[in-house]
Design an enzyme around this catalytic site. Structure first.
Site, PDB file in Angstrom:
ATOM      1  N   CYS A 130       3.237  -3.178   4.068  1.00  0.00           N
ATOM      2  CA  CYS A 130       2.374  -2.061   4.481  1.00  0.00           C
ATOM      3  C   CYS A 130       3.093  -1.345   5.615  1.00  0.00           C
ATOM      4  CB  CYS A 130       0.966  -2.533   4.849  1.00  0.00           C
ATOM      5  SG  CYS A 130       0.853  -3.624   6.285  1.00  0.00           S
TER       6      CYS A 130
ATOM      7  N   THR B 279       2.890  -1.779   8.945  1.00  0.00           N
ATOM      8  CA  THR B 279       3.361  -2.715   9.976  1.00  0.00           C
ATOM      9  C   THR B 279       3.595  -4.130   9.458  1.00  0.00           C
ATOM     10  OG1 THR B 279       1.072  -3.286  10.478  1.00  0.00           O
ATOM     11  CG2 THR B 279       2.069  -1.486  11.773  1.00  0.00           C
ATOM     12  N   GLY B 280       2.915  -4.492   8.396  1.00  0.00           N
ATOM     13  CA  GLY B 280       2.882  -5.878   7.915  1.00  0.00           C
ATOM     14  C   GLY B 280       1.676  -6.637   8.452  1.00  0.00           C
TER      15      GLY B 280
ATOM     16  N   GLY C 171      -1.763  -5.781   8.687  1.00  0.00           N
ATOM     17  CA  GLY C 171      -2.970  -5.802   7.853  1.00  0.00           C
ATOM     18  C   GLY C 171      -2.794  -6.714   6.651  1.00  0.00           C
TER      19      GLY C 171
ATOM     20  N   ARG D 146       7.246 -33.147  11.545  1.00  0.00           N
ATOM     21  CA  ARG D 146       6.183 -32.856  12.522  1.00  0.00           C
ATOM     22  C   ARG D 146       5.450 -31.556  12.183  1.00  0.00           C
ATOM     23  NH1 ARG D 146      10.835 -30.864  14.749  1.00  0.00           N
ATOM     24  NH2 ARG D 146      10.698 -28.955  16.004  1.00  0.00           N
ATOM     25  N   HIS D 147       6.149 -30.651  11.511  1.00  0.00           N
ATOM     26  CA  HIS D 147       5.510 -29.374  11.159  1.00  0.00           C
ATOM     27  C   HIS D 147       4.407 -29.570  10.117  1.00  0.00           C
ATOM     28  CE1 HIS D 147       8.578 -27.560  13.546  1.00  0.00           C
ATOM     29  NE2 HIS D 147       9.535 -28.065  12.780  1.00  0.00           N
TER      30      HIS D 147
ATOM     31  N   ARG E  34       1.105 -30.417  11.632  1.00  0.00           N
ATOM     32  CA  ARG E  34       0.420 -29.238  12.193  1.00  0.00           C
ATOM     33  C   ARG E  34      -0.194 -28.373  11.093  1.00  0.00           C
ATOM     34  NH1 ARG E  34       5.566 -28.941  16.175  1.00  0.00           N
ATOM     35  NH2 ARG E  34       4.825 -30.542  17.594  1.00  0.00           N
TER      36      ARG E  34
ATOM     37  N   ARG F  42       7.127   0.811   8.300  1.00  0.00           N
ATOM     38  CA  ARG F  42       7.258   1.794   9.384  1.00  0.00           C
ATOM     39  C   ARG F  42       7.946   1.182  10.606  1.00  0.00           C
ATOM     40  NH1 ARG F  42       1.055   3.986   8.588  1.00  0.00           N
ATOM     41  NH2 ARG F  42       1.500   5.412   6.868  1.00  0.00           N
TER      42      ARG F  42
ATOM     43  N   HIS G  51       9.279 -23.831  10.013  1.00  0.00           N
ATOM     44  CA  HIS G  51       8.177 -24.473  10.744  1.00  0.00           C
ATOM     45  C   HIS G  51       6.829 -24.305  10.066  1.00  0.00           C
ATOM     46  CE1 HIS G  51      10.283 -24.651  14.961  1.00  0.00           C
ATOM     47  NE2 HIS G  51      11.086 -24.990  13.961  1.00  0.00           N
ATOM     48  N   ASN G  52       6.613 -23.167   9.407  1.00  0.00           N
ATOM     49  CA  ASN G  52       5.273 -22.855   8.896  1.00  0.00           C
ATOM     50  C   ASN G  52       5.165 -22.928   7.379  1.00  0.00           C
ATOM     51  OD1 ASN G  52       5.906 -20.484  11.287  1.00  0.00           O
ATOM     52  ND2 ASN G  52       4.318 -22.004  11.670  1.00  0.00           N
TER      53      ASN G  52
ATOM     54  N   ASP H 241       0.864  -1.187   0.000  1.00  0.00           N
ATOM     55  CA  ASP H 241       0.000   0.000   0.000  1.00  0.00           C
ATOM     56  C   ASP H 241       0.899   1.236   0.000  1.00  0.00           C
ATOM     57  OD1 ASP H 241       0.929   0.247   2.591  1.00  0.00           O
ATOM     58  OD2 ASP H 241      -1.046   0.205   3.548  1.00  0.00           O
TER      59      ASP H 241
HETATM   60  C1  RB5 Z   1      -1.896   2.577   6.605  1.00  0.00           C
HETATM   61  O1  RB5 Z   1      -1.915   3.786   7.300  1.00  0.00           O
HETATM   62  C2  RB5 Z   1      -1.679   1.406   7.554  1.00  0.00           C
HETATM   63  O2  RB5 Z   1      -2.784   1.198   8.340  1.00  0.00           O
HETATM   64  C3  RB5 Z   1      -1.313   0.156   6.789  1.00  0.00           C
HETATM   65  O3  RB5 Z   1      -0.192   0.390   6.014  1.00  0.00           O
HETATM   66  C4  RB5 Z   1      -0.972  -1.077   7.608  1.00  0.00           C
HETATM   67  O4  RB5 Z   1       0.011  -0.802   8.558  1.00  0.00           O
HETATM   68  C5  RB5 Z   1      -2.097  -1.852   8.147  1.00  0.00           C
HETATM   69  O5  RB5 Z   1      -1.923  -2.877   8.817  1.00  0.00           O
END
Ligand code: RB5
Length: 154
Positions: free
Chosen positions: A73, A75-76, A78, A140-141, A144, A117, A106-107, A16
């Site tokens: 995004c 934080t990663g 969303g 084992r993974h 699961r 950010r 593992h996953n 995004d």
């Molecule tokens: C956008 O402002 C922010 O919410 C998006 O990039 C993300 O961090 C959502 O999880």
């Protein structure tokens, strides 16, 4: 060691607005490294909605058109939540090297989610490199992972 197929399979990438600058940097770095990149946008810093790009990358991976996906995004978080709504997707939000390695071992993670950010570009590249080259351990993974499919709500 990563198989030839893993090295040549395309990597679908999406972001995004918050992830756009890091995505651009990762795309050109991956191309320089000889990786096949499918860039599914976004294409600029204008505000946009991460679920759209998470869905585009998840569909590319779930269909097999791409071997793996990378989503960026703020934080990663969303991106991971949205991508994991797709059948066959195992998306993990990995903002450090330990999580990147374990999400593969593992996953059997097939979509890597990064927070632009949260981490600097150099660390993001190291995370991507680790994630792309760490093999799944199976055993084992796998039991699961099979349970996740069996226990999922319809
Ligand atoms: C956008 O402002 C922010 O919410 C998006 O990039 C993300 O961090 C959502 O999880």
């Amino acid at each position: 060691m990563a198989s030839l197929e893993e090295n040549t399979a395309a990597i679908a990438v999406g972001a995004d607005h918050a992830g756009f600058p890091l995505k651009a940097e990762l795309c050109s770095w991956l191309a320089d490294e000889g990786r096949r990149v499918i860039d599914l946008g976004t294409t600029g810093r204008e505000s946009c909605d991460y679920p759209y790009f998470a869905s585009a990358v998840a569909r590319e991976v779930a269909s097999g058109r791409a071997g793996k996906g990378i989503l960026v995004c703020g934080t990663g978080i969303g991106m991971a939540v949205a991508a994991n709504r797709h059948q066959g997707i195992r998306a993990a939000n990995c903002n450090d090297l330990f999580l990147a390695r374990l999400s593969r071992e593992h996953n059997n993670g097939n979509v890597l989610c990064l927070g632009a950010r949260v981490i600097a570009p150099q660390l993001a590249k190291e995370i991507v490199q680790t994630w792309l080259t760490t093999p799944y351990q199976g055993g084992r993974h796998q039991l699961r992972l099979d349970m996740i499919e069996e226990l999922a709500s319809p």
